[in-house]
Structures are given as C-alpha cells and as structure tokens.
Design an enzyme around this catalytic site. Sequence first.
Site, PDB file in Angstrom:
ATOM      1  N   CYS A  73       0.818  -1.215   0.000  1.00 46.13           N
ATOM      2  CA  CYS A  73       0.000   0.000   0.000  1.00 46.13           C
ATOM      3  C   CYS A  73       0.849   1.261   0.000  1.00 46.13           C
ATOM      4  CB  CYS A  73      -0.988   0.002   1.164  1.00 46.13           C
ATOM      5  SG  CYS A  73      -0.215  -0.178   2.790  1.00 46.13           S
ATOM      6  N   HIS A 122      -1.809   1.150   7.390  1.00 48.34           N
ATOM      7  CA  HIS A 122      -2.197   1.313   5.997  1.00 48.34           C
ATOM      8  C   HIS A 122      -1.821   2.717   5.515  1.00 48.34           C
ATOM      9  CE1 HIS A 122      -4.362   0.573   2.339  1.00 48.34           C
ATOM     10  NE2 HIS A 122      -5.280   1.490   2.577  1.00 48.34           N
TER      11      HIS A 122
END
Length: 313
Positions: A87, A163
């Site tokens: 990510c 994330h």
Amino acid sequence: MSGVESDAGVFTFLLNNLGVQNVQFEELLTLEPDALATLYPVYGVIFLFKYPTDTPYTSTDKPLDGTFDRDAAERHFFAAQTIQNACGTQALLSVLMNKDGEVDIGQQLREFKEFTMVLPPEFRGEALSNSELIRDVHNSFAKSSPFVDETQRTSGETEDAFHFVAYTEVDGTLYELDGLQPAPISHGACTSGDFPSKVMEVLQRRIARYDMSEIRFNLMAMVRDLRIQAREIGDAEMLEREEQKRRDWQFENALRRHNFVGFAGSVLKGVVETKLNEGEGAYDKWIEAAKTKTRQRMESRKKGGGDDVEMEG
C-alpha cells in the site's frame, strides 16, 4: 511484496529508482497547513495510520468522510489494491501518476500509465503487481523481518496493521486515493493553493475518530526536490543541508538492505568464545556480572531513576 518503511528517505529513493526526476518526500511533524505550504509546490501527501479493526473500514455506499466519485476512476489514475503489503508504493504511485505533466515520471512509468488507463481499477491493481519495474524497486526497499515467522508461530498476539493512503489535488478536486476503497473519495473543490489547508482539515477529522491515546500516525509530503529551490535562490547553506540529507538517506537505505542477524550471531559467538578462553570460571563470572547489572537497571527504573546502568564487557 513486503511492506516498505514509512520514511522520507525510503520513499525518495523509491521515486528515483522508478525513474522519477526532481521529486522528493519530506516528513511532516505537524498538521499545521503552513508547514505544508512552505514546501510549495506540493504534489500530494501520503498518510500512514493504524488500520481500524473495531469498525468497518471499507464501504460500498458512503465513506466515513467525503463522497465516492466513481467516474473519477476512469478520468484519473486509481488502482484497486490487489496484493498485501504494497500500500505504501501504491499510495506513492497514486499521487505520482496523477501529476504526470507537473512531474517528470519517466518513460517507463509513463508507458505503464498509458497502458493501464484503459483498464478498470481492479485490473490496474493487478498490473501494478505484475510490473517488473515496480515490483523490483518496491522489493529492494522492503522491510527486513527476520523474526516475523517465528513470532507468528509462537505468539498468540496479532500485530497491529497499518495502511497508507494518498491525498492529492486533481483538476480542482481534493481526492483521497485508497486502493481498499471502491472508488476515489472526493473531499470537495480544491486548488493547488488551497491544498495545504484543505487536506489538513480532512486529516484532522480523520485523526479525531481515533482514541486520544492513539498517536501512531505518519505524514509525508511529495514535493519538488528542495535542492532546486536552494540553487534558484542561491542558498548555499540550504543546498549543503539537502545534499547531506541525501547522503544520510543513502547510508540508512544501504543498512536497511542488510540482514544483520547473522552478523550479530557471529559477534555473540566470538564474545562467548573469548570469555571461555580467559580461564576457568571467567564465563560464569561474566554472566553473573551481567545479571547483576540487569537487576540494577530494573530496580533503578522501578524507583523512577530513569538512568540506565552501563553494561560492561
């Protein structure tokens, strides 16, 4: 792919190795818009946060903040995240690919963008994972976790997941680009001049949804290479500072590529062997001295002394 560390030096050299010119990352230690505005021109920011496990993160109807702009996925570069632990690189590319024209992204990334823009987001995500350039560059900066497998086998605790998401202004709109969401998220009208204040408002609302004790956030800005500004204004001190920063980053990145577990093991074996060769009882005395020092350190901490006791060889 393995995850990359949220570090300005890592992301800057990631850019360089992808063929991008005259762009770098700067870490931001405050959510004050002025801190971001001073780095103008700013192409976007990448935000790292703890992935929530107590509430649903993704939604098909409405995000927690902003609105889904499903048509934007066709006009702008947006890729679904189809592989784990990538990510960070995907957030970087989400900003970069939408700044083609403002930024020299290099021939290989430009050709990749032209090829993938005709695909739907899920296939763009697959194309990212299949790109030899992107995969090799990402993996060259992936965090080394030599103990992770053993830890997962022996510990019942699960590590917190984190994330990355990207925020950038595209065609007069502030977008949140998150490959786990079904579409780009619009946060309203925005110009490049408005971007620092607008994006900080969004991030402040986002952080406010967490418990006050949660402080594990990281924010990096993608900006023009600060050495260019230093040369333009003739600031020799700033230029040297930025050049030294690059040298430090390069050294740190070189260390990240190495697994020092074997080296540490060899040093430990050498120290133990030396103690064993010093004569009978030397090894046992060394161990007992170390235990004593450790107990002293723990007692000092319990009493609130705070100072560590020096370990002696």
